[in-house]
Design an enzyme around this catalytic site. Structure first.
Site, PDB file in Angstrom:
ATOM      1  N   GLU A   1       0.834  -1.200   0.000  1.00 34.45           N
ATOM      2  CA  GLU A   1       0.000   0.000   0.000  1.00 34.45           C
ATOM      3  C   GLU A   1       0.868   1.248   0.000  1.00 34.45           C
ATOM      4  O   GLU A   1       1.783   1.378   0.833  1.00 34.45           O
ATOM      5  CB  GLU A   1      -0.898   0.052   1.240  1.00 34.45           C
ATOM      6  CG  GLU A   1      -2.062  -0.911   1.235  1.00 34.45           C
ATOM      7  CD  GLU A   1      -2.969  -0.726   2.448  1.00 34.45           C
ATOM      8  OE1 GLU A   1      -4.072  -1.274   2.422  1.00 34.45           O
ATOM      9  OE2 GLU A   1      -2.567  -0.043   3.408  1.00 34.45           O
ATOM     10  N   CYS A   2       0.587   2.170  -0.905  1.00 34.84           N
ATOM     11  CA  CYS A   2       1.152   3.508  -0.916  1.00 34.84           C
ATOM     12  C   CYS A   2       2.684   3.497  -0.796  1.00 34.84           C
ATOM     13  O   CYS A   2       3.376   3.289  -1.781  1.00 34.84           O
ATOM     14  CB  CYS A   2       0.519   4.366   0.158  1.00 34.84           C
ATOM     15  SG  CYS A   2       0.747   6.151  -0.133  1.00 34.84           S
ATOM     16  N   GLY A   3       3.244   3.710   0.387  1.00 29.34           N
ATOM     17  CA  GLY A   3       4.688   3.675   0.550  1.00 29.34           C
ATOM     18  C   GLY A   3       5.274   2.353   0.107  1.00 29.34           C
ATOM     19  O   GLY A   3       6.378   2.307  -0.461  1.00 29.34           O
TER      20      GLY A   3
END
Length: 454
Positions: free
Chosen positions: A328-330
Protein backbone atom coordinates in the site's frame (compact mmCIF):
# COMPACT_ATOMS: atom_id res chain seq x y z
CA UNK A 1 -17.00 3.74 31.62
CA UNK A 2 -15.38 7.17 31.57
CA UNK A 3 -14.65 8.66 28.17
CA UNK A 4 -14.06 12.04 26.58
CA UNK A 5 -13.59 13.38 23.06
CA UNK A 6 -10.95 16.06 22.67
CA UNK A 7 -11.90 18.31 19.77
CA UNK A 8 -11.36 21.88 18.63
CA UNK A 9 -12.91 24.75 16.71
CA UNK A 10 -10.55 24.09 13.80
CA UNK A 11 -7.51 22.04 12.90
CA UNK A 12 -4.05 22.86 14.25
CA UNK A 13 -5.48 23.97 17.60
CA UNK A 14 -3.23 21.61 19.56
CA UNK A 15 -5.63 18.76 20.27
CA UNK A 16 -3.05 16.11 19.31
CA UNK A 17 -0.47 17.52 21.73
CA UNK A 18 -3.10 17.77 24.48
CA UNK A 19 -4.36 14.23 23.81
CA UNK A 20 -0.80 12.88 23.97
CA UNK A 21 -0.01 14.79 27.16
CA UNK A 22 -3.24 13.89 28.95
CA UNK A 23 -2.97 10.22 27.95
CA UNK A 24 0.62 9.84 29.14
CA UNK A 25 0.05 11.82 32.34
CA UNK A 26 -2.98 9.70 33.29
CA UNK A 27 -1.07 6.54 32.40
CA UNK A 28 1.79 7.68 34.65
CA UNK A 29 -0.75 8.08 37.45
CA UNK A 30 -1.53 4.39 37.13
CA UNK A 31 -4.67 4.60 35.02
CA UNK A 32 -5.36 2.31 32.08
CA UNK A 33 -5.90 4.73 29.22
CA UNK A 34 -7.46 3.54 25.98
CA UNK A 35 -6.97 5.96 23.10
CA UNK A 36 -8.94 6.33 19.87
CA UNK A 37 -8.54 8.54 16.83
CA UNK A 38 -11.44 9.81 14.75
CA UNK A 39 -10.87 9.28 11.04
CA UNK A 40 -8.36 7.35 8.92
CA UNK A 41 -5.14 8.74 10.44
CA UNK A 42 -2.07 6.56 11.03
CA UNK A 43 0.39 9.06 12.50
CA UNK A 44 -1.51 10.44 15.50
CA UNK A 45 -2.39 6.89 16.66
CA UNK A 46 1.33 6.04 16.70
CA UNK A 47 1.94 8.86 19.18
CA UNK A 48 -1.16 8.08 21.22
CA UNK A 49 -0.21 4.41 21.43
CA UNK A 50 3.21 5.28 22.84
CA UNK A 51 1.69 7.74 25.27
CA UNK A 52 -0.88 5.29 26.65
CA UNK A 53 1.15 2.11 26.21
CA UNK A 54 -1.89 0.54 24.51
CA UNK A 55 -2.83 0.27 20.85
CA UNK A 56 -4.83 3.23 19.58
CA UNK A 57 -7.87 2.40 17.40
CA UNK A 58 -9.50 4.43 14.64
CA UNK A 59 -13.20 5.29 14.60
CA UNK A 60 -14.24 6.19 11.07
CA UNK A 61 -17.70 6.69 9.60
CA UNK A 62 -16.40 6.18 6.04
CA UNK A 63 -15.03 2.67 6.51
CA UNK A 64 -17.18 1.48 9.45
CA UNK A 65 -20.86 1.22 10.18
CA UNK A 66 -22.17 3.00 13.26
CA UNK A 67 -22.70 -0.38 14.92
CA UNK A 68 -19.06 -1.28 14.26
CA UNK A 69 -17.88 2.01 15.75
CA UNK A 70 -19.92 1.48 18.90
CA UNK A 71 -18.81 -2.15 19.22
CA UNK A 72 -15.13 -1.33 18.73
CA UNK A 73 -15.31 1.56 21.18
CA UNK A 74 -17.05 -0.48 23.86
CA UNK A 75 -14.92 -3.58 23.53
CA UNK A 76 -11.52 -1.92 23.23
CA UNK A 77 -12.08 0.19 26.35
CA UNK A 78 -13.72 -2.54 28.38
CA UNK A 79 -10.70 -3.11 30.66
CA UNK A 80 -9.56 0.54 30.72
CA UNK A 81 -10.18 3.23 33.31
CA UNK A 82 -10.74 6.00 30.78
CA UNK A 83 -11.07 6.38 27.02
CA UNK A 84 -9.54 9.38 25.26
CA UNK A 85 -10.79 10.06 21.73
CA UNK A 86 -8.84 12.55 19.65
CA UNK A 87 -11.01 14.23 17.04
CA UNK A 88 -9.91 15.43 13.62
CA UNK A 89 -10.24 18.99 12.35
CA UNK A 90 -13.07 20.94 14.04
CA UNK A 91 -15.90 19.66 16.22
CA UNK A 92 -18.55 20.08 13.52
CA UNK A 93 -16.34 19.19 10.57
CA UNK A 94 -16.74 16.07 8.50
CA UNK A 95 -17.21 14.96 4.93
CA UNK A 96 -20.97 15.51 4.91
CA UNK A 97 -22.48 18.97 5.06
CA UNK A 98 -25.24 17.74 7.36
CA UNK A 99 -22.67 16.72 9.98
CA UNK A 100 -23.62 13.06 10.18
CA UNK A 101 -19.96 12.03 10.10
CA UNK A 102 -18.55 14.91 12.14
CA UNK A 103 -16.73 14.80 15.45
CA UNK A 104 -19.93 16.01 17.10
CA UNK A 105 -21.80 13.09 15.52
CA UNK A 106 -19.22 10.69 16.94
CA UNK A 107 -19.54 12.22 20.42
CA UNK A 108 -23.32 11.84 20.24
CA UNK A 109 -23.12 8.28 18.91
CA UNK A 110 -20.77 7.29 21.75
CA UNK A 111 -22.58 9.43 24.35
CA UNK A 112 -19.28 11.01 25.20
CA UNK A 113 -18.69 14.54 26.55
CA UNK A 114 -16.46 16.91 24.61
CA UNK A 115 -13.48 18.96 25.72
CA UNK A 116 -12.81 21.81 23.30
CA UNK A 117 -9.18 22.82 22.75
CA UNK A 118 -9.11 26.50 21.84
CA UNK A 119 -6.33 28.16 19.89
CA UNK A 120 -6.26 31.49 21.76
CA UNK A 121 -3.62 33.26 19.69
CA UNK A 122 -4.72 36.77 18.77
CA UNK A 123 -7.96 36.71 20.75
CA UNK A 124 -9.35 37.53 24.19
CA UNK A 125 -13.03 38.41 24.36
CA UNK A 126 -13.64 36.65 21.06
CA UNK A 127 -13.38 33.24 22.72
CA UNK A 128 -16.80 33.75 24.33
CA UNK A 129 -18.92 33.99 21.15
CA UNK A 130 -16.85 31.18 19.68
CA UNK A 131 -17.62 28.86 22.58
CA UNK A 132 -21.27 29.96 22.76
CA UNK A 133 -21.68 29.38 19.04
CA UNK A 134 -20.24 25.88 19.21
CA UNK A 135 -22.33 25.11 22.27
CA UNK A 136 -25.60 26.30 20.71
CA UNK A 137 -25.03 25.01 17.18
CA UNK A 138 -25.70 21.46 18.38
CA UNK A 139 -26.59 21.27 22.05
CA UNK A 140 -26.77 17.48 21.89
CA UNK A 141 -22.99 17.39 21.50
CA UNK A 142 -22.15 18.26 25.07
CA UNK A 143 -19.16 20.56 25.48
CA UNK A 144 -18.25 19.85 29.09
CA UNK A 145 -15.05 21.86 29.31
CA UNK A 146 -12.49 23.91 27.43
CA UNK A 147 -8.71 23.98 27.49
CA UNK A 148 -7.21 27.33 26.59
CA UNK A 149 -4.24 26.51 24.40
CA UNK A 150 -1.32 28.48 22.99
CA UNK A 151 -1.78 31.18 25.61
CA UNK A 152 0.65 34.09 25.51
CA UNK A 153 1.23 34.60 29.25
CA UNK A 154 -0.34 35.00 32.69
CA UNK A 155 -2.14 38.23 31.80
CA UNK A 156 -3.56 36.71 28.63
CA UNK A 157 -4.61 33.60 30.59
CA UNK A 158 -6.40 35.64 33.27
CA UNK A 159 -8.36 37.66 30.71
CA UNK A 160 -9.36 34.59 28.72
CA UNK A 161 -10.50 32.75 31.84
CA UNK A 162 -12.53 35.73 33.07
CA UNK A 163 -14.27 36.04 29.68
CA UNK A 164 -15.17 32.34 29.57
CA UNK A 165 -16.45 32.40 33.15
CA UNK A 166 -18.44 35.62 32.65
CA UNK A 167 -20.21 34.74 29.41
CA UNK A 168 -20.49 30.94 29.44
CA UNK A 169 -21.27 28.15 31.86
CA UNK A 170 -18.46 25.93 30.56
CA UNK A 171 -15.54 25.30 32.94
CA UNK A 172 -11.96 26.06 31.99
CA UNK A 173 -10.01 22.83 32.58
CA UNK A 174 -6.59 24.17 31.78
CA UNK A 175 -4.47 27.00 30.45
CA UNK A 176 -1.59 25.80 28.34
CA UNK A 177 1.10 28.32 27.45
CA UNK A 178 3.08 28.48 24.24
CA UNK A 179 6.16 26.34 24.65
CA UNK A 180 8.65 24.94 22.14
CA UNK A 181 8.57 21.63 24.03
CA UNK A 182 4.92 21.31 23.04
CA UNK A 183 5.81 21.28 19.35
CA UNK A 184 6.38 18.14 17.31
CA UNK A 185 7.91 18.20 13.85
CA UNK A 186 5.27 18.64 11.16
CA UNK A 187 5.56 18.00 7.45
CA UNK A 188 3.34 17.38 4.44
CA UNK A 189 1.40 14.42 5.88
CA UNK A 190 1.09 15.85 9.39
CA UNK A 191 3.33 15.07 12.35
CA UNK A 192 6.54 13.16 11.86
CA UNK A 193 5.66 9.58 12.86
CA UNK A 194 6.96 8.42 16.22
CA UNK A 195 8.68 5.43 14.59
CA UNK A 196 11.05 7.91 12.88
CA UNK A 197 11.70 9.95 16.02
CA UNK A 198 14.36 8.37 18.22
CA UNK A 199 13.51 10.87 20.96
CA UNK A 200 9.76 10.17 20.77
CA UNK A 201 9.47 8.89 24.33
CA UNK A 202 11.35 11.91 25.69
CA UNK A 203 9.11 14.25 23.70
CA UNK A 204 6.03 12.52 25.09
CA UNK A 205 7.36 12.81 28.64
CA UNK A 206 8.15 16.51 28.19
CA UNK A 207 4.68 17.15 26.77
CA UNK A 208 2.90 15.22 29.50
CA UNK A 209 4.70 17.02 32.34
CA UNK A 210 3.79 20.42 30.93
CA UNK A 211 0.19 19.38 30.31
CA UNK A 212 -0.06 17.84 33.78
CA UNK A 213 1.15 21.11 35.30
CA UNK A 214 -1.23 23.31 33.30
CA UNK A 215 -4.35 21.14 32.91
CA UNK A 216 -6.48 19.96 35.83
CA UNK A 217 -6.42 16.22 35.18
CA UNK A 218 -8.85 15.55 38.02
CA UNK A 219 -11.36 17.79 36.27
CA UNK A 220 -10.68 16.03 32.96
CA UNK A 221 -11.41 12.69 34.63
CA UNK A 222 -14.55 14.16 36.21
CA UNK A 223 -15.76 15.35 32.80
CA UNK A 224 -15.10 11.87 31.38
CA UNK A 225 -17.34 10.42 34.09
CA UNK A 226 -20.28 12.24 32.48
CA UNK A 227 -20.20 9.69 29.64
CA UNK A 228 -23.40 7.70 29.41
CA UNK A 229 -23.58 3.93 29.06
CA UNK A 230 -23.91 2.43 25.59
CA UNK A 231 -25.88 -0.59 24.54
CA UNK A 232 -23.72 -2.92 22.50
CA UNK A 233 -23.14 -6.62 22.30
CA UNK A 234 -19.91 -7.77 23.97
CA UNK A 235 -17.30 -9.20 21.66
CA UNK A 236 -17.37 -12.98 21.86
CA UNK A 237 -14.91 -15.41 20.29
CA UNK A 238 -16.02 -16.51 16.84
CA UNK A 239 -15.87 -20.29 17.06
CA UNK A 240 -16.37 -20.51 13.30
CA UNK A 241 -13.41 -18.24 12.56
CA UNK A 242 -10.98 -20.03 10.31
CA UNK A 243 -7.46 -20.68 11.51
CA UNK A 244 -5.36 -20.15 8.40
CA UNK A 245 -2.08 -21.19 10.00
CA UNK A 246 -0.08 -18.80 7.80
CA UNK A 247 3.05 -16.74 8.30
CA UNK A 248 3.17 -13.23 6.82
CA UNK A 249 6.31 -11.12 6.79
CA UNK A 250 5.52 -7.41 7.09
CA UNK A 251 7.78 -4.37 6.90
CA UNK A 252 7.89 -2.40 10.15
CA UNK A 253 10.62 0.19 10.65
CA UNK A 254 11.23 3.91 10.20
CA UNK A 255 10.24 3.75 6.53
CA UNK A 256 7.07 1.67 6.87
CA UNK A 257 4.70 1.79 9.82
CA UNK A 258 1.19 2.59 8.57
CA UNK A 259 -0.91 -0.33 9.81
CA UNK A 260 -4.28 -0.27 11.53
CA UNK A 261 -4.08 -1.87 14.98
CA UNK A 262 -7.39 -3.67 14.40
CA UNK A 263 -6.15 -5.06 11.08
CA UNK A 264 -3.10 -6.54 12.80
CA UNK A 265 -5.44 -7.93 15.48
CA UNK A 266 -7.57 -9.54 12.76
CA UNK A 267 -4.56 -11.28 11.23
CA UNK A 268 -3.72 -12.76 14.63
CA UNK A 269 -7.33 -13.81 15.27
CA UNK A 270 -7.29 -15.67 11.95
CA UNK A 271 -4.28 -17.72 12.95
CA UNK A 272 -1.66 -15.65 11.10
CA UNK A 273 1.78 -15.25 12.58
CA UNK A 274 2.98 -11.75 11.72
CA UNK A 275 6.74 -11.57 11.28
CA UNK A 276 8.10 -7.99 11.30
CA UNK A 277 11.21 -7.18 9.32
CA UNK A 278 13.37 -4.10 8.86
CA UNK A 279 13.87 -2.91 5.28
CA UNK A 280 16.71 -0.64 6.41
CA UNK A 281 18.84 -3.08 8.40
CA UNK A 282 17.85 -6.69 7.67
CA UNK A 283 19.30 -8.45 4.65
CA UNK A 284 16.18 -10.44 3.82
CA UNK A 285 12.58 -10.80 4.98
CA UNK A 286 11.85 -13.79 7.21
CA UNK A 287 10.69 -16.96 5.49
CA UNK A 288 6.92 -16.69 5.18
CA UNK A 289 3.88 -17.57 3.09
CA UNK A 290 3.32 -13.96 1.98
CA UNK A 291 4.66 -10.43 2.11
CA UNK A 292 2.91 -7.25 3.30
CA UNK A 293 4.45 -3.78 2.93
CA UNK A 294 2.26 -1.01 4.33
CA UNK A 295 2.48 2.74 3.97
CA UNK A 296 5.05 5.09 5.37
CA UNK A 297 7.71 7.51 4.22
CA UNK A 298 10.12 5.65 1.93
CA UNK A 299 11.09 8.98 0.30
CA UNK A 300 12.44 10.22 3.66
CA UNK A 301 14.49 7.03 3.98
CA UNK A 302 15.26 6.41 0.31
CA UNK A 303 19.06 6.61 0.63
CA UNK A 304 19.10 3.96 3.36
CA UNK A 305 16.56 1.82 1.53
CA UNK A 306 18.57 2.03 -1.68
CA UNK A 307 21.80 1.18 0.14
CA UNK A 308 20.32 -2.07 1.45
CA UNK A 309 20.75 -3.92 -1.82
CA UNK A 310 20.43 -7.44 -0.34
CA UNK A 311 16.96 -6.63 1.03
CA UNK A 312 15.79 -5.14 -2.26
CA UNK A 313 17.08 -8.16 -4.19
CA UNK A 314 15.42 -10.56 -1.75
CA UNK A 315 12.05 -8.79 -2.05
CA UNK A 316 12.29 -8.64 -5.85
CA UNK A 317 13.28 -12.31 -6.14
CA UNK A 318 10.48 -13.44 -3.79
CA UNK A 319 7.81 -11.63 -5.82
CA UNK A 320 9.29 -12.80 -9.13
CA UNK A 321 9.07 -16.38 -7.88
CA UNK A 322 5.37 -15.90 -7.16
CA UNK A 323 5.27 -15.18 -3.42
CA UNK A 324 1.86 -13.61 -2.65
CA UNK A 325 2.40 -9.96 -1.74
CA UNK A 326 0.35 -6.88 -0.92
CA UNK A 327 1.69 -3.32 -0.82
CA UNK A 328 0.00 0.00 0.00
CA UNK A 329 1.15 3.51 -0.92
CA UNK A 330 4.69 3.68 0.55
CA UNK A 331 5.00 -0.04 -0.13
CA UNK A 332 4.02 0.54 -3.75
CA UNK A 333 6.64 3.30 -4.02
CA UNK A 334 9.34 1.00 -2.61
CA UNK A 335 8.57 -1.64 -5.24
CA UNK A 336 9.09 0.78 -8.16
CA UNK A 337 12.34 1.27 -10.09
CA UNK A 338 13.20 4.47 -8.25
CA UNK A 339 11.99 7.32 -6.07
CA UNK A 340 12.75 10.93 -6.96
CA UNK A 341 12.53 13.42 -4.09
CA UNK A 342 14.17 16.83 -3.50
CA UNK A 343 15.96 16.67 -6.86
CA UNK A 344 17.57 13.34 -5.99
CA UNK A 345 16.77 9.88 -7.30
CA UNK A 346 17.42 6.56 -5.56
CA UNK A 347 17.02 3.07 -6.98
CA UNK A 348 14.36 0.91 -5.36
CA UNK A 349 13.27 -2.74 -5.66
CA UNK A 350 12.32 -2.55 -9.34
CA UNK A 351 9.57 -5.17 -9.43
CA UNK A 352 7.11 -2.53 -10.72
CA UNK A 353 8.46 -1.04 -13.93
CA UNK A 354 7.81 2.61 -13.11
CA UNK A 355 9.49 5.52 -11.39
CA UNK A 356 7.95 7.27 -8.40
CA UNK A 357 8.02 11.06 -8.54
CA UNK A 358 7.35 13.23 -5.47
CA UNK A 359 5.50 16.55 -5.94
CA UNK A 360 4.95 19.67 -3.84
CA UNK A 361 1.18 19.18 -3.76
CA UNK A 362 -0.79 16.00 -3.02
CA UNK A 363 -1.81 13.87 -5.99
CA UNK A 364 -4.36 11.92 -3.99
CA UNK A 365 -5.77 13.08 -0.69
CA UNK A 366 -8.84 11.96 1.25
CA UNK A 367 -11.38 9.21 1.13
CA UNK A 368 -11.53 6.84 -1.82
CA UNK A 369 -14.15 4.55 -3.25
CA UNK A 370 -12.86 1.73 -5.39
CA UNK A 371 -14.75 -0.72 -7.57
CA UNK A 372 -13.27 -4.19 -7.83
CA UNK A 373 -12.48 -5.09 -11.43
CA UNK A 374 -12.68 -8.50 -13.03
CA UNK A 375 -8.88 -8.61 -12.87
CA UNK A 376 -8.72 -8.45 -9.07
CA UNK A 377 -6.61 -11.47 -8.05
CA UNK A 378 -8.18 -12.25 -4.69
CA UNK A 379 -11.37 -14.28 -4.30
CA UNK A 380 -13.99 -11.91 -2.92
CA UNK A 381 -16.14 -12.46 0.16
CA UNK A 382 -17.11 -8.79 0.49
CA UNK A 383 -18.93 -6.20 -1.56
CA UNK A 384 -17.49 -4.90 -4.80
CA UNK A 385 -17.37 -1.23 -3.71
CA UNK A 386 -14.42 -0.65 -1.41
CA UNK A 387 -14.21 2.42 0.89
CA UNK A 388 -10.68 3.46 1.70
CA UNK A 389 -8.42 6.51 1.81
CA UNK A 390 -5.25 7.85 0.21
CA UNK A 391 -2.76 10.56 1.00
CA UNK A 392 0.17 10.69 -1.38
CA UNK A 393 2.30 13.38 -2.95
CA UNK A 394 3.78 11.01 -5.50
CA UNK A 395 2.76 9.71 -8.90
CA UNK A 396 4.13 6.94 -11.10
CA UNK A 397 5.95 7.89 -14.28
CA UNK A 398 7.76 6.08 -17.10
CA UNK A 399 5.45 3.10 -16.89
CA UNK A 400 6.46 0.88 -19.82
CA UNK A 401 4.51 -2.26 -18.95
CA UNK A 402 0.75 -2.48 -19.44
CA UNK A 403 -0.39 -3.71 -16.06
CA UNK A 404 -3.75 -5.16 -15.14
CA UNK A 405 -5.51 -3.08 -12.51
CA UNK A 406 -7.54 -4.55 -9.68
CA UNK A 407 -9.65 -1.45 -8.97
CA UNK A 408 -11.52 1.21 -10.88
CA UNK A 409 -11.43 4.52 -9.03
CA UNK A 410 -14.89 5.95 -8.33
CA UNK A 411 -13.62 8.54 -5.85
CA UNK A 412 -10.02 9.61 -5.43
CA UNK A 413 -7.00 9.42 -7.70
CA UNK A 414 -5.26 6.07 -7.25
CA UNK A 415 -2.49 5.50 -9.76
CA UNK A 416 -3.77 7.49 -12.74
CA UNK A 417 -7.10 8.99 -11.73
CA UNK A 418 -9.03 6.01 -13.11
CA UNK A 419 -7.28 2.88 -11.84
CA UNK A 420 -5.54 1.55 -8.79
CA UNK A 421 -4.12 -1.77 -7.69
CA UNK A 422 -1.31 -2.96 -9.99
CA UNK A 423 -1.27 -6.70 -10.57
CA UNK A 424 2.02 -8.44 -11.25
CA UNK A 425 2.21 -12.20 -10.78
CA UNK A 426 0.90 -12.67 -7.19
CA UNK A 427 1.50 -9.04 -6.18
CA UNK A 428 -1.24 -6.46 -5.62
CA UNK A 429 0.07 -2.93 -5.05
CA UNK A 430 -2.09 0.18 -4.71
CA UNK A 431 -2.02 3.76 -3.49
CA UNK A 432 -5.28 3.37 -1.55
CA UNK A 433 -5.20 2.15 2.03
CA UNK A 434 -7.71 -0.55 2.89
CA UNK A 435 -9.17 -1.35 6.28
CA UNK A 436 -10.75 -4.66 7.26
CA UNK A 437 -14.35 -3.91 8.23
CA UNK A 438 -17.80 -5.24 7.47
CA UNK A 439 -17.70 -3.21 4.26
CA UNK A 440 -14.39 -4.64 3.11
CA UNK A 441 -13.19 -8.04 4.28
CA UNK A 442 -9.84 -7.63 2.58
CA UNK A 443 -7.85 -9.69 5.07
CA UNK A 444 -9.84 -12.96 4.63
CA UNK A 445 -9.75 -12.33 0.87
CA UNK A 446 -5.96 -11.98 0.96
CA UNK A 447 -5.58 -15.06 3.14
CA UNK A 448 -7.80 -17.12 0.82
CA UNK A 449 -5.59 -16.01 -2.04
CA UNK A 450 -2.43 -17.00 -0.20
CA UNK A 451 -3.90 -20.45 0.40
CA UNK A 452 -4.59 -20.89 -3.32
CA UNK A 453 -0.95 -20.06 -4.06
CA UNK A 454 0.58 -22.52 -1.60
Amino acid sequence: MASVLISAAHKSSGKTILSIGISEALHRRGMKVQTFKKGPDYIDPMWLSRASQRNCYNLDFWTQTEAEIVSMFENRKRDADIAIIEGNKGLHDGLSEDGRDSNAALAKLLKTPVILALDTRGTIRGVAPLVLGYQQFDSNARIAGVILNLVGGDRHAAKLTNVIEQYTDIPVLGTVYRNKKLELVERYLGLRPSNEDHLADQHIMDISKIVEDQVDLDQVAAVADFAQPLISQPEEPDTDMQDYGLRIAYARDEAFGFYYADDLDTFSQLGVQLLPFDTLRDSTPPEADALFIGGGFPEKNMHRLSANVPMMQAVRNAIEKGLPAYAECGGLMYLCNSIRFDSERCAMVGIIDADCEMHENPAGRGYTMLQKSSRHPWPSTSQQSIPGHEFHYSTLTNMTDQYDYSFEVRRGFGIDGQNDGIRYKNLLACYAHQRNTERNQWIPDFLHFIKTCT
